[in-house]
Scaffold this motif. Structure first.
Motif, PDB file in Angstrom:
ATOM      1  N   ARG A   1       2.865 -12.627 -10.654  1.00 46.97           N
ATOM      2  CA  ARG A   1       1.413 -12.533 -10.469  1.00 46.97           C
ATOM      3  C   ARG A   1       0.666 -13.613 -11.249  1.00 46.97           C
ATOM      4  O   ARG A   1      -0.268 -14.227 -10.735  1.00 46.97           O
ATOM      5  CB  ARG A   1       0.935 -11.133 -10.882  1.00 46.97           C
ATOM      6  CG  ARG A   1      -0.526 -10.860 -10.604  1.00 46.97           C
ATOM      7  CD  ARG A   1      -0.792  -9.370 -10.584  1.00 46.97           C
ATOM      8  NE  ARG A   1      -0.105  -8.687 -11.676  1.00 46.97           N
ATOM      9  CZ  ARG A   1       0.284  -7.410 -11.635  1.00 46.97           C
ATOM     10  NH1 ARG A   1       0.050  -6.692 -10.555  1.00 46.97           N
ATOM     11  NH2 ARG A   1       0.897  -6.850 -12.661  1.00 46.97           N
TER      12      ARG A   1
ATOM     13  N   CYS B   1       1.100 -10.579   4.111  1.00 47.40           N
ATOM     14  CA  CYS B   1       1.954  -9.749   3.259  1.00 47.40           C
ATOM     15  C   CYS B   1       1.758  -8.311   3.698  1.00 47.40           C
ATOM     16  O   CYS B   1       1.194  -8.047   4.758  1.00 47.40           O
ATOM     17  CB  CYS B   1       1.590  -9.933   1.780  1.00 47.40           C
ATOM     18  SG  CYS B   1      -0.115  -9.479   1.371  1.00 47.40           S
ATOM     19  N   HIS B   2       2.227  -7.366   2.900  1.00 47.42           N
ATOM     20  CA  HIS B   2       2.010  -5.959   3.220  1.00 47.42           C
ATOM     21  C   HIS B   2       0.765  -5.450   2.494  1.00 47.42           C
ATOM     22  O   HIS B   2       0.479  -5.871   1.364  1.00 47.42           O
ATOM     23  CB  HIS B   2       3.223  -5.117   2.814  1.00 47.42           C
ATOM     24  CG  HIS B   2       4.447  -5.403   3.629  1.00 47.42           C
ATOM     25  ND1 HIS B   2       4.506  -5.181   4.989  1.00 47.42           N
ATOM     26  CD2 HIS B   2       5.665  -5.923   3.278  1.00 47.42           C
ATOM     27  CE1 HIS B   2       5.690  -5.532   5.441  1.00 47.42           C
ATOM     28  NE2 HIS B   2       6.415  -5.987   4.430  1.00 47.42           N
TER      29      HIS B   2
ATOM     30  N   ARG C   1      -4.395  -2.030  -2.027  1.00 47.53           N
ATOM     31  CA  ARG C   1      -3.737  -3.126  -2.734  1.00 47.53           C
ATOM     32  C   ARG C   1      -3.011  -4.017  -1.728  1.00 47.53           C
ATOM     33  O   ARG C   1      -2.810  -3.642  -0.560  1.00 47.53           O
ATOM     34  CB  ARG C   1      -2.721  -2.591  -3.744  1.00 47.53           C
ATOM     35  CG  ARG C   1      -1.505  -1.928  -3.105  1.00 47.53           C
ATOM     36  CD  ARG C   1      -0.552  -1.328  -4.090  1.00 47.53           C
ATOM     37  NE  ARG C   1       0.673  -0.861  -3.458  1.00 47.53           N
ATOM     38  CZ  ARG C   1       0.794   0.312  -2.827  1.00 47.53           C
ATOM     39  NH1 ARG C   1      -0.248   1.136  -2.774  1.00 47.53           N
ATOM     40  NH2 ARG C   1       1.942   0.664  -2.275  1.00 47.53           N
TER      41      ARG C   1
ATOM     42  N   ASP D   1       0.712  -6.018  -1.366  1.00 44.19           N
ATOM     43  CA  ASP D   1       2.080  -6.120  -1.876  1.00 44.19           C
ATOM     44  C   ASP D   1       2.661  -7.446  -1.399  1.00 44.19           C
ATOM     45  O   ASP D   1       3.031  -7.594  -0.229  1.00 44.19           O
ATOM     46  CB  ASP D   1       2.945  -4.959  -1.366  1.00 44.19           C
ATOM     47  CG  ASP D   1       2.610  -3.644  -2.053  1.00 44.19           C
ATOM     48  OD1 ASP D   1       2.100  -3.694  -3.180  1.00 44.19           O
ATOM     49  OD2 ASP D   1       2.847  -2.581  -1.459  1.00 44.19           O
TER      50      ASP D   1
ATOM     51  N   SER E   1       5.572 -10.208  -1.617  1.00 42.60           N
ATOM     52  CA  SER E   1       6.976 -10.344  -2.017  1.00 42.60           C
ATOM     53  C   SER E   1       7.179 -11.667  -2.752  1.00 42.60           C
ATOM     54  O   SER E   1       6.700 -12.720  -2.316  1.00 42.60           O
ATOM     55  CB  SER E   1       7.882 -10.290  -0.794  1.00 42.60           C
ATOM     56  OG  SER E   1       9.243 -10.396  -1.175  1.00 42.60           O
TER      57      SER E   1
ATOM     58  N   ASN F   1      12.536 -10.630  -5.142  1.00 43.84           N
ATOM     59  CA  ASN F   1      12.585  -9.431  -4.316  1.00 43.84           C
ATOM     60  C   ASN F   1      13.026  -9.733  -2.886  1.00 43.84           C
ATOM     61  O   ASN F   1      13.665  -8.909  -2.235  1.00 43.84           O
ATOM     62  CB  ASN F   1      11.225  -8.726  -4.321  1.00 43.84           C
ATOM     63  CG  ASN F   1      11.041  -7.882  -5.566  1.00 43.84           C
ATOM     64  OD1 ASN F   1      11.649  -8.159  -6.602  1.00 43.84           O
ATOM     65  ND2 ASN F   1      10.214  -6.860  -5.491  1.00 43.84           N
TER      66      ASN F   1
ATOM     67  N   GLN G   1      10.787  -4.639  -1.396  1.00 48.04           N
ATOM     68  CA  GLN G   1       9.396  -4.903  -1.051  1.00 48.04           C
ATOM     69  C   GLN G   1       8.604  -5.294  -2.296  1.00 48.04           C
ATOM     70  O   GLN G   1       8.864  -4.819  -3.394  1.00 48.04           O
ATOM     71  CB  GLN G   1       8.740  -3.685  -0.393  1.00 48.04           C
ATOM     72  CG  GLN G   1       7.300  -3.931   0.074  1.00 48.04           C
ATOM     73  CD  GLN G   1       6.783  -2.820   0.979  1.00 48.04           C
ATOM     74  OE1 GLN G   1       7.549  -2.180   1.690  1.00 48.04           O
ATOM     75  NE2 GLN G   1       5.475  -2.601   0.950  1.00 48.04           N
ATOM     76  N   GLY G   2       7.631  -6.153  -2.095  1.00 48.72           N
ATOM     77  CA  GLY G   2       6.682  -6.467  -3.163  1.00 48.72           C
ATOM     78  C   GLY G   2       7.254  -7.362  -4.239  1.00 48.72           C
ATOM     79  O   GLY G   2       8.019  -8.277  -3.988  1.00 48.72           O
TER      80      GLY G   2
ATOM     81  N   GLN H   1       1.893  -7.021  -6.998  1.00 55.38           N
ATOM     82  CA  GLN H   1       0.842  -6.132  -6.488  1.00 55.38           C
ATOM     83  C   GLN H   1      -0.518  -6.652  -6.948  1.00 55.38           C
ATOM     84  O   GLN H   1      -0.683  -7.031  -8.097  1.00 55.38           O
ATOM     85  CB  GLN H   1       1.040  -4.696  -6.975  1.00 55.38           C
ATOM     86  CG  GLN H   1       2.138  -3.954  -6.247  1.00 55.38           C
ATOM     87  CD  GLN H   1       2.033  -2.448  -6.459  1.00 55.38           C
ATOM     88  OE1 GLN H   1       1.107  -1.953  -7.091  1.00 55.38           O
ATOM     89  NE2 GLN H   1       2.990  -1.716  -5.911  1.00 55.38           N
TER      90      GLN H   1
ATOM     91  N   CYS I   1      -2.970  -8.361   6.975  1.00 55.17           N
ATOM     92  CA  CYS I   1      -2.103  -7.338   6.377  1.00 55.17           C
ATOM     93  C   CYS I   1      -2.545  -5.963   6.879  1.00 55.17           C
ATOM     94  O   CYS I   1      -3.737  -5.724   7.113  1.00 55.17           O
ATOM     95  CB  CYS I   1      -2.207  -7.336   4.847  1.00 55.17           C
ATOM     96  SG  CYS I   1      -2.435  -8.936   4.076  1.00 55.17           S
TER      97      CYS I   1
END
Length: 374
Positions: A183, A202-203, A211, A213, A215, A219, A225-226, A229, A252
């Motif tokens: 991050r 992204c997710h 939020r 997530d 990757s 990962n 996943q992620g 965050q 997303c």
């Protein structure tokens, strides 16, 4: 003020979500939302006369909720349907944006080419459904940007080493790449590059709190996943402290969907980003299919860059200043999504029953965005 009776609209919304009821659920809901608003005399007598399809310039519609109401926000206001005019937001003349009054007072941004864009591509996961390579997203983005007449500088951050190597092997000089690690580095990369447009693939999740997530490299390799965050206030405070970013695109799932809680932290990601200081944010009200995300990416940026180019041309004629109505770029994507659902029928006929074209929403400040050429 007028009391809004949303009972009938709520039932129609449930039918649309569940794909139940008649085949024209979208147009019925859009018509009902229009009827609800038109009961107010100010809208009936001042706004409706402006909805003239023969006009030669845009009449953007900014839906402003003085007090945040998650129940009202859940409705697809983008589906507003006016008899004799049609679906407003599928027409470039009547783009619809959800507006917010924010304390951040900056209303004019300066621009000196090139247009700087950054794409964050990290949709890793732990199964076949959530582990999504960004290769097709990259192709969609690249195809949209390479055809633009604008001078563009693009930086791409990825979690896939193989895709990075593929891009590096063929990329032109106006593109640079990097890998996603953590991050702190991500926020630092955004802050240092200072893009005008920031794109996320992204997710997204709306619960327990909205939020993103993203990757990272580790990962992705491990099949998890992620790894990164991001909450709404974090992105503004740590990645854009000097207000360089104009537009954030959240390609997303659920990035414009309420969480089940209450208060500021429960606001949709797109909405909270505007509240934190970003001028314009595009997000998705629901979960979206991978193919939808890629098609939207290409269609949106093709239209956005065309429209932005026209506004820059206008700025040169108007003492270097122009207004930018970002929602104008969404009309082309909405129309094309309907064409892809059924190319043999007219757009209006498809839009009457296909909710997909209403999923994308745009949140913006209530104040007009002014751009000054430098």
């Amino acid at each position: 003020p007028k009391i809004l009776n949303m009972n009938k609209a709520q039932k129609q919304l449930n039918d649309m979500k569940n794909n139940s009821g008649t085949s024209d659920t979208v147009v019925k809901l859009g018509t009902e939302l229009f009827k609800i608003l038109a009961k107010h005399p100010a809208i009936k007598y001042d706004v409706l006369p402006l909805l003239d399809p023969d006009r030669q310039h845009e009449e953007p519609i900014y839906l402003f909720m003085k007090n945040w109401d998650p129940d009202l926000n859940q409705f697809p206001w983008e589906a507003l349907y006016v008899p004799g005019v049609g679906f407003l937001s599928a027409n470039k003349l009547f783009p619809i944006a959800r507006a917010q009054k924010v304390a951040y007072e900056k209303s004019e941004w300066t621009f000196k080419p090139p247009l700087k864009m950054m794409a964050i591509l990290g949709a890793g996961g732990d199964d076949l459904l959530t582990r999504v390579s960004a290769e097709k997203e990259w192709e969609s983005l690249y195809n949209a940007l390479r055809c633009s007449r604008l001078k563009i500088e693009l930086q791409v951050l990825l979690c896939e080493e193989e895709l990075k190597a593929k891009i590096d092997a063929q990329r032109p000089a106006w593109i640079t790449t990097g890998l996603l690690h953590d991050r702190d580095q991500l926020f630092s990369d955004i802050r240092n590059f200072a893009p005008h447009i920031l794109h996320f693939f992204c997710h997204g999740a709306s619960n327990p709190l909205p939020r993103l997530d993203v990757s990272n490299l580790r990962n992705w390799v491990l099949g998890r996943q992620g790894g990164i965050q991001i909450e709404g206030s974090q992105l503004k405070q740590r990645a854009d402290p000097y207000g360089n970013i104009w537009l954030v695109t959240l390609n997303c799932c659920e990035s414009a969907q309420n969480s089940n809680g209450s208060g500021f932290l429960s606001m949709p990601m797109a909405c909270s980003l505007v509240s934190s200081g970003f001028p314009v944010v595009v997000g998705m009200r629901e979960q979206i299919a991978e193919s939808f995300a890629h098609d939207f990416c290409r269609l949106f940026y093709e239209a956005l860059l065309d429209d932005f180019g026209d506004r820059l041309d206008n700025a040169k004629k108007e003492k270097g200043v122009t207004e930018v109505h970002w929602a104008c770029a969404l009309f082309a994507a909405r129309q094309k999504i309907c064409e892809m659902i059924d190319s043999e029928k007219g757009i209006s006929e498809v839009a009457a029953s296909a909710k997909e074209w209403t999923i994308t929403v745009i949140h913006t400040r209530l104040e007009t965005f002014h751009l000054r050429m430098s």
